[in-house]
Design a protein around this motif. Structure first.
Motif, PDB file in Angstrom:
ATOM      1  N   CYS A   1      -0.036   4.882   0.970  1.00 12.48           N
ATOM      2  CA  CYS A   1       0.630   3.601   1.200  1.00 12.48           C
ATOM      3  C   CYS A   1       0.819   3.452   2.706  1.00 12.48           C
ATOM      4  CB  CYS A   1       1.973   3.542   0.470  1.00 12.48           C
ATOM      5  SG  CYS A   1       2.901   2.029   0.818  1.00 12.48           S
ATOM      6  N   GLU A   2      -0.023   2.630   3.311  1.00 17.15           N
ATOM      7  CA  GLU A   2       0.001   2.503   4.772  1.00 17.15           C
ATOM      8  C   GLU A   2       1.291   1.867   5.261  1.00 17.15           C
ATOM      9  OE1 GLU A   2      -2.865   0.814   8.384  1.00 17.15           O
ATOM     10  OE2 GLU A   2      -3.307   0.321   6.281  1.00 17.15           O
ATOM     11  N   ASN A   3       1.793   0.843   4.579  1.00 17.38           N
ATOM     12  CA  ASN A   3       2.988   0.148   5.059  1.00 17.38           C
ATOM     13  C   ASN A   3       4.204   1.061   5.120  1.00 17.38           C
ATOM     14  OD1 ASN A   3       1.613  -2.241   5.412  1.00 17.38           O
ATOM     15  ND2 ASN A   3       2.296  -3.165   3.503  1.00 17.38           N
ATOM     16  N   ASP A   4       4.389   1.875   4.098  1.00 21.89           N
ATOM     17  CA  ASP A   4       5.553   2.765   4.054  1.00 21.89           C
ATOM     18  C   ASP A   4       5.245   4.165   4.558  1.00 21.89           C
ATOM     19  OD1 ASP A   4       6.887   0.638   3.043  1.00 21.89           O
ATOM     20  OD2 ASP A   4       7.364   1.532   1.105  1.00 21.89           O
ATOM     21  N   ARG A   5       3.992   4.428   4.897  1.00 22.00           N
ATOM     22  CA  ARG A   5       3.568   5.717   5.437  1.00 22.00           C
ATOM     23  C   ARG A   5       3.942   6.862   4.499  1.00 22.00           C
ATOM     24  NH1 ARG A   5       4.491   5.113  12.029  1.00 22.00           N
ATOM     25  NH2 ARG A   5       3.205   3.241  12.237  1.00 22.00           N
TER      26      ARG A   5
ATOM     27  N   ARG B   1       4.823  -1.573  -3.359  1.00 22.28           N
ATOM     28  CA  ARG B   1       3.885  -0.838  -2.512  1.00 22.28           C
ATOM     29  C   ARG B   1       2.441  -1.049  -2.970  1.00 22.28           C
ATOM     30  NH1 ARG B   1       8.065   3.283  -3.132  1.00 22.28           N
ATOM     31  NH2 ARG B   1       9.045   3.703  -1.096  1.00 22.28           N
TER      32      ARG B   1
END
Length: 343
Positions: A200-204, A181
């Motif tokens: 963490c934008e990808n995993d919100r 992450r």
């Protein structure tokens, strides 16, 4: 002031000695505290051959005992290699010095928060200062109450281990690659000067610290060292800055339980302070000292410790209204500040 949000694990909470994996590679630790706010949440992020720890807990014997057991048995044999502290308050930075000594992990904080931690820990006499006494006198407290605040002293020193003399700075451009992450910092003021949340934008996933609690509002207060501060405006600005954070983000707060539905919580926090500002205006229909406004906002019985926070929150709402033109300030015959609604 609790919001109707989605608590992702319902009422389930971890035992202090048995962290819960709240998301892949993220352990939720919940430590008890001997205070009215009786717990704090910490998070361990799996980071290759070690762990990154977010916040450390209060420096008290119970927390130290839990950490002894966690380090010995509950970290899958992996060391803590990095410590990130969201802000300088003792339930977050309290064990940082002890943990750094035990593990050798590097400490990461924003510059202002580290400086606040160091200066507050080193301060041995300022709570007896004439400036502090004058702050409470201008707020409308009598000499008996002011002496009680003096006797509290710098209780911060008893709640933290020695603050490390060196650290690594979290800046606006800092990014943390932790496991798979990428986390970026989101800075905010109001509760503390330069609080760091991690997103963490990808995993919100959002490690929210104290800024986005689901059941209680963070303390937004004016302290005697900066009597004309406007922390409520700072906090409302922080809430307004979260537009790029996904609504279905998993919020991992420092108190209470992880949740989703961030927009609901942001809206409720904003409405809460609108209501408190309206109550402050009503309390200033006639000239009133800050202590009188405090009794309107906090009608329950308060001990000395609680009143210190309550008057700080009251003056935060007063200073917001002074800044926006809602009320005006004058000085009474006894040197106490008086506030009244601006005609």
């Amino acid at each position: 002031m609790e919001s109707n949000v989605d608590y992702v694990l319902g009422t389930r909470i971890p035992d202090p000695d048995d962290p819960i994996e709240i998301a892949p590679g993220i352990l939720w630790i919940r430590l008890p505290m001997p205070l009215a706010l009786d717990h704090v949440n910490l998070y361990l992020l799996e980071d290759g051959d070690g762990w990154t720890l977010v916040d450390c807990g209060l420096a008290d014997p119970g927390t130290r005992s839990v950490w002894e057991r966690l380090l010995a048995t509950r970290l899958n044999g992996l060391p803590i290699t990095r410590i990130i502290v969201t802000h300088f308050h003792p339930d977050h930075v309290g064990m940082a010095g002890w943990l750094q000594e035990r593990t050798g992990a590097g400490l990461w904080m924003s510059r202002v928060e580290w400086l606040m931690a160091r200066s507050t820990w080193l301060d041995t006499e300022s709570d007896q200062s004439p400036q502090m006494q004058e702050f409470y006198r201008r707020a409308g407290f009598d000499e008996h109450d002011i002496q009680a605040y003096c006797e509290l002293g710098n209780d911060y020193r008893g709640l933290v281990t020695p603050i490390p003399v060196s650290y690594s700075r979290i800046a606006r451009q800092t990014g943390f690659r932790i496991g798979d992450r990428l986390w970026r910092p989101i800075f905010g003021s109001g509760h503390s000067p330069d609080h760091v949340a991690l997103y963490c934008e990808n995993d919100r996933v959002l490690l929210g610290g104290d800024m986005l609690l689901p059941r209680i509002t963070p303390i937004i207060a004016v302290w005697w060292q900066e009597p004309d501060a406007d922390p409520l405006s700072d906090y409302l600005d922080f809430l307004g800055s979260l537009g790029e954070v996904a609504d279905d983000v998993l919020v991992l707060p420092a108190h209470n339980r992880p949740y989703r539905e961030l927009r609901t919580r942001i809206a409720d926090l904003g409405r809460h302070h609108e209501t408190r500002l309206a109550m402050t205006l009503d309390a200033c229909s006639e000239p009133a000292a800050a202590s009188a406004v405090m009794r309107a906002l906090f009608p329950r019985e308060l001990d000395t410790f609680q009143a210190r926070f309550a008057i700080g929150e009251t003056i935060a709402h007063i200073n917001r209204l002074l800044a926006t033109g809602g009320i005006v300030r004058s000085v009474g015959g006894n040197g106490c500040d008086l506030y009244r609604r601006d005609a």
